[in-house]
Scaffold this active site. Structure first.
Site, PDB file in Angstrom:
ATOM      1  N   ASP A 542       0.860  -1.179   0.000  1.00 23.71           N
ATOM      2  CA  ASP A 542       0.000   0.000   0.000  1.00 23.71           C
ATOM      3  C   ASP A 542       0.897   1.229   0.000  1.00 23.71           C
ATOM      4  O   ASP A 542       2.020   1.190   0.518  1.00 23.71           O
ATOM      5  CB  ASP A 542      -0.913   0.008   1.235  1.00 23.71           C
ATOM      6  CG  ASP A 542      -1.855   1.211   1.221  1.00 23.71           C
ATOM      7  OD1 ASP A 542      -2.806   1.203   0.418  1.00 23.71           O
ATOM      8  OD2 ASP A 542      -1.628   2.148   2.002  1.00 23.71           O
ATOM      9  N   GLU A 544       0.950   5.507   0.752  1.00 21.66           N
ATOM     10  CA  GLU A 544       0.350   6.764   1.174  1.00 21.66           C
ATOM     11  C   GLU A 544       0.911   7.865   0.282  1.00 21.66           C
ATOM     12  O   GLU A 544       2.105   7.875  -0.027  1.00 21.66           O
ATOM     13  CB  GLU A 544       0.659   7.054   2.646  1.00 21.66           C
ATOM     14  CG  GLU A 544       0.063   6.054   3.626  1.00 21.66           C
ATOM     15  CD  GLU A 544      -1.448   6.043   3.623  1.00 21.66           C
ATOM     16  OE1 GLU A 544      -2.046   7.109   3.342  1.00 21.66           O
ATOM     17  OE2 GLU A 544      -2.046   4.980   3.886  1.00 21.66           O
ATOM     18  N   HIS A 683      -4.749   3.564   7.551  1.00 18.53           N
ATOM     19  CA  HIS A 683      -4.207   4.737   6.859  1.00 18.53           C
ATOM     20  C   HIS A 683      -2.733   4.958   7.177  1.00 18.53           C
ATOM     21  O   HIS A 683      -2.235   6.077   7.099  1.00 18.53           O
ATOM     22  CB  HIS A 683      -5.023   5.989   7.162  1.00 18.53           C
ATOM     23  CG  HIS A 683      -6.398   5.967   6.554  1.00 18.53           C
ATOM     24  ND1 HIS A 683      -6.610   5.828   5.206  1.00 18.53           N
ATOM     25  CD2 HIS A 683      -7.620   6.035   7.130  1.00 18.53           C
ATOM     26  CE1 HIS A 683      -7.915   5.834   4.965  1.00 18.53           C
ATOM     27  NE2 HIS A 683      -8.546   5.940   6.127  1.00 18.53           N
ATOM     28  N   ASP A 688      -2.216  -0.768   6.480  1.00 19.55           N
ATOM     29  CA  ASP A 688      -3.167  -1.141   5.434  1.00 19.55           C
ATOM     30  C   ASP A 688      -2.697  -2.379   4.667  1.00 19.55           C
ATOM     31  O   ASP A 688      -3.518  -3.218   4.259  1.00 19.55           O
ATOM     32  CB  ASP A 688      -3.362   0.025   4.465  1.00 19.55           C
ATOM     33  CG  ASP A 688      -4.219   1.123   5.075  1.00 19.55           C
ATOM     34  OD1 ASP A 688      -4.714   0.931   6.192  1.00 19.55           O
ATOM     35  OD2 ASP A 688      -4.386   2.180   4.432  1.00 19.55           O
TER      36      ASP A 688
END
Length: 728
Positions: A542, A544, A683, A688
């Site tokens: 994942d 960000e 998050h 995640d």
């Protein structure tokens, strides 16, 4: 509820039926009246047209409501019951069915029966678990003993199958790989379960060692003795000494060994030893060359001194030559001896130890052997030392016993403090009032005496033990504990340990997994469409980002990833890397990802971080939630970084829509709630990724119940999802 084409047709069905009925009625009227009825129909119908239209719309709405109700009760209800039943049968932790109140009564009764069967299943499972636990307790004990043994070994240990896939490694192997690979691979992207050991060690060297081992076993040498050793170079010029021992399958009967199915590698980094040996050889060579010339000069001078008629000034000159050469040779030999002493000190095994633990152990030892009171000063909680604790405590014990013999009824004290670059360990005493002070000469000589403990000589003095640490010991005079008057005490300089205490990361599951012997037969799996999902290696990741527009200048600010091998989430093999976006981070996104500008300042750029992630994901299938968003960021960086992400890709969003087509939401939270998964660290990139990995492992058996078992079938089923049309 999401409107679909099928649902829209169902809702419009009553209105369409009424319209069709009206059209058929008008057609029949025309046929019966020969067309005359049609001519007067508008005049008859027009006054009540609005009434008829209103009645038709009302009938349409009522029919749509009835059809919607029937749809929820008789279509969505069974579909949700089916999804919940599949989850319950594949996940033992789910024991209830989330049926809505408007479900058909018969469905609710069926659901209660499912829950009753689940309760009976849980009882049987608990009984079976108890029996299995009793039967496998010894196996568990042996496994824990193996894990403890592997953790305590000073050598790096790697166990591989015949193809070189890593089945087991210990913490020392992980640390060794990190040292070899350099700063860019601090997350262990070169070693991991299912990875190839050939990324670390030369494949040809291992193949030759295997041939040597098999040749010895063919000549009748036992497998335990058929060990091959070789030396190879690794990244950064490190020199490794490797010992390879075979692993054989013993299913060929007693006395007959099976084929080699794998091997154990014991690895030592001998780079420092080799460098020290080279320096020692060079020093000896220089000493030999210089000594040859010095000896020749002294020989010539001595020959001249044999002449009886040699003038006094010439005799003095030749004697000066002999003295100078002897002095120079002594200096050279002394320098070599000093360097050898330094080498021996650095090679002595030292370990990290908390300062408070050292003082506590020393107090126990000194109290037992001297029988005198011992006082201590508080020690800093984070004061770590790199020491040989056994030798150091033996030296303290010897000095304390000597002080007891030199001083009547002394009270001993220990103090450990942090200096500028070293730790200061002080051993002092307070004599009985009126007692004479010990002889200063004897006190000064104590550190140079051989340490005696339990009637045996250790062969080293307290000074030599301290010098092993690269430190010093001397007799100091200063204040004692509690502001006592100036008095002599022994002070030792000891090295501080560079201990990096990181905050523990929240993990799903227990301790990191460093072994998986199922890979002996399963292997790591190749990422081809015909391979079963359960046998593949996955990298769940994942990202960000600064925003939601990858093409508009938004950048990655954090990458998190975790590996899945042989169906297990390897919580010990992860990436959690902040990335400097080299642009501002919008304030609106900070409350979501909690990454502030100062946190990414000085972190690797995407050009530095992405190659690490690319190697971490090598040979695996990429998995993410709504992964098209993350893949868009990676694709846009291919030209700048040279990292092409051509891996097969799976999306838990699409797979969830395949498994649960009747569900309204396929967000990560909604899927996790359906599957009974608790999400931690939402998050954050790694949080995640771990949650997505949990979701993915729960979806695999649900996909198998629908006939989706291979990678190709999963990709094909994902392509049919309505969410597959999302683009970024």
């Amino acid at each position: 509820m999401r409107l679909t084409r099928r649902l829209i047709l169902v809702l419009l069905a009553p209105g369409l039926a009424l319209a069709l009925w009206l059209a058929v009625t008008l057609l029949l009227v025309g046929l019966v009246t020969g067309g005359s009825g049609i001519a007067v129909a508008p005049q008859v119908v027009q006054p009540v047209a609005m009434v008829l239209l209103s009645l038709w719309l009302a009938a349409l709405a009522a029919g749509a409501w009835v059809m919607h109700r029937l749809w929820r009760v008789h279509v969505l209800g069974p579909a949700k019951l089916l999804n919940a039943a599949r989850i319950m049968t594949s996940d033992m932790s789910v024991t209830s069915l989330p049926l809505s109140e408007d479900a058909a009564p018969m469905l609710r009764l069926v659901g209660r029966e499912f829950e009753h069967m689940a309760a009976q299943r849980d009882e049987l499972r608990m009984d079976m678990a108890r029996l299995v636990d009793e039967a496998s307790r010894s196996v568990s004990d042996q496994r824990d003993q193996l894990a403890a043994l592997m953790a305590e070994l000073s050598q790096a240990v790697i166990v591989c199958n015949r193809d070189g896939s890593v089945l087991l490694y210990n913490g020392q192997a992980r640390d060794l790989v990190r040292r070899l690979a350099g700063q860019g691979f601090e997350n262990g992207s070169l070693i991991g379960l299912g990875r190839s050991v050939h990324d670390l060690l030369d494949k040809a060297a291992i193949a030759h060692a295997l041939e040597t081992v098999e040749g010895r076993m063919a000549r009748g040498v036992a497998a335990a003795a058929a060990v091959a050793q070789f030396v190879t170079t690794a990244r950064g010029g490190h020199l490794l000494r490797v010992s390879l021992s075979p692993i054989r399958r013993s299913d060929h009967g007693e006395g007959e060994g099976g084929p080699v199915t794998g091997y154990v590698l014991l690895i030592d980094d001998i780079t420092l030893d080799q460098q020290q040996s080279s320096r020692r050889d060079e020093a000896l060579l220089r000493l030999t060359e210089s000594s040859r010339a010095a000896i020749a000069s002294m020989q010539a001078a001595l020959e001249m001194l044999d002449y009886r008629d040699l003038a006094p000034e010439d005799r003095d000159r030749f004697l000066a030559i002999v003295r100078d050469e002897v002095a120079a040779m002594g200096e050279r030999i002394g320098a070599i001896a000093e360097g050898e002493l330094q080498t021996r000190a650095t090679r002595w095994p030292l370990n990290d130890m908390l300062g408070g633990d050292l003082i506590a152990a020393a107090v126990r030892r000194l109290g037992e052997t001297t029988g005198t009171p011992i006082t201590t000063a508080p020690v800093e909680d984070d004061l770590w030392l790199r020491i040989d604790s056994f030798g150091l405590i033996q030296a303290l014990d010897f000095l304390a016993r000597q002080l007891r013999d030199l001083q009547d009824d002394p009270v001993l004290w220990l103090r450990l403090t942090r200096g500028n670059q070293r730790a200061l360990l002080d051993l002092g005493w307070v004599g009985r009032a009126g007692a004479g002070a010990p002889d200063a000469a004897r006190l000064t000589a104590l550190p140079s005496l051989a340490v005696e403990t339990d009637g045996q000589m250790l062969g080293a003095s307290a000074r030599e033990i301290v010098e092993r640490h690269g430190g010093e010991i001397w007799l100091e005079r200063g204040r004692g504990i509690g502001g006592e008057p100036a008095q002599p005490f022994f002070r030792m300089l000891l090295p501080l340990a560079a201990v990096d205490i990181a905050e523990p990361a929240a993990q799903i599951g227990s301790r990191p997994e460093f072994y998986d012997f199922d890979l002996f037969t399963a292997g790591a799996g190749s990422a081809s469409d015909d391979q079963p999902l359960a046998g593949l290696t996955f990298t769940v990741f994942d990202c960000e980002t600064t925003g939601l527009d990858p093409s508009g200048g938004d950048e990655i600010i954090q990458i998190g990833a975790v590996r899945i091998v042989n169906g297990r989430i390897l919580t010990g093999e992860t990436i959690d890397q902040l990335v400097d976006p080299q642009r501002s981070i919008p304030e609106a996104g900070i409350p979501i990802h909690h990454i502030h500008p100062h946190m990414v300042r000085g972190q690797p750029t995407i050009a530095q971080a992405l190659p690490v992630f690319h190697r971490f994901a090598q040979g695996s299938v990429l998995v993410g939630h709504n992964v098209a968003f993350d893949m868009r960021f990676l694709k846009l960086k291919e030209a700048a970084t040279g990292c092409v992400f051509d891996h097969p890709v799976l999306d838990t969003l699409l797979l969830s829509s395949v498994v649960h087509p009747a569900e309204e939401s396929h967000s990560l939270e909604a899927i996790a709630a359906r599957l009974g998964i608790t999400i931690g660290g939402r998050h954050t990139a790694l949080g995640d990724a771990r949650a997505t990995a949990e979701v993915f492992t729960r979806l695999i058996p649900l996909l198998a119940r629908q006939g989706v078992t291979t990678l190709g079938e999963a990709r094909e089923a994902s392509g049919r999802s309505q969410f597959a049309r999302l683009r970024y």
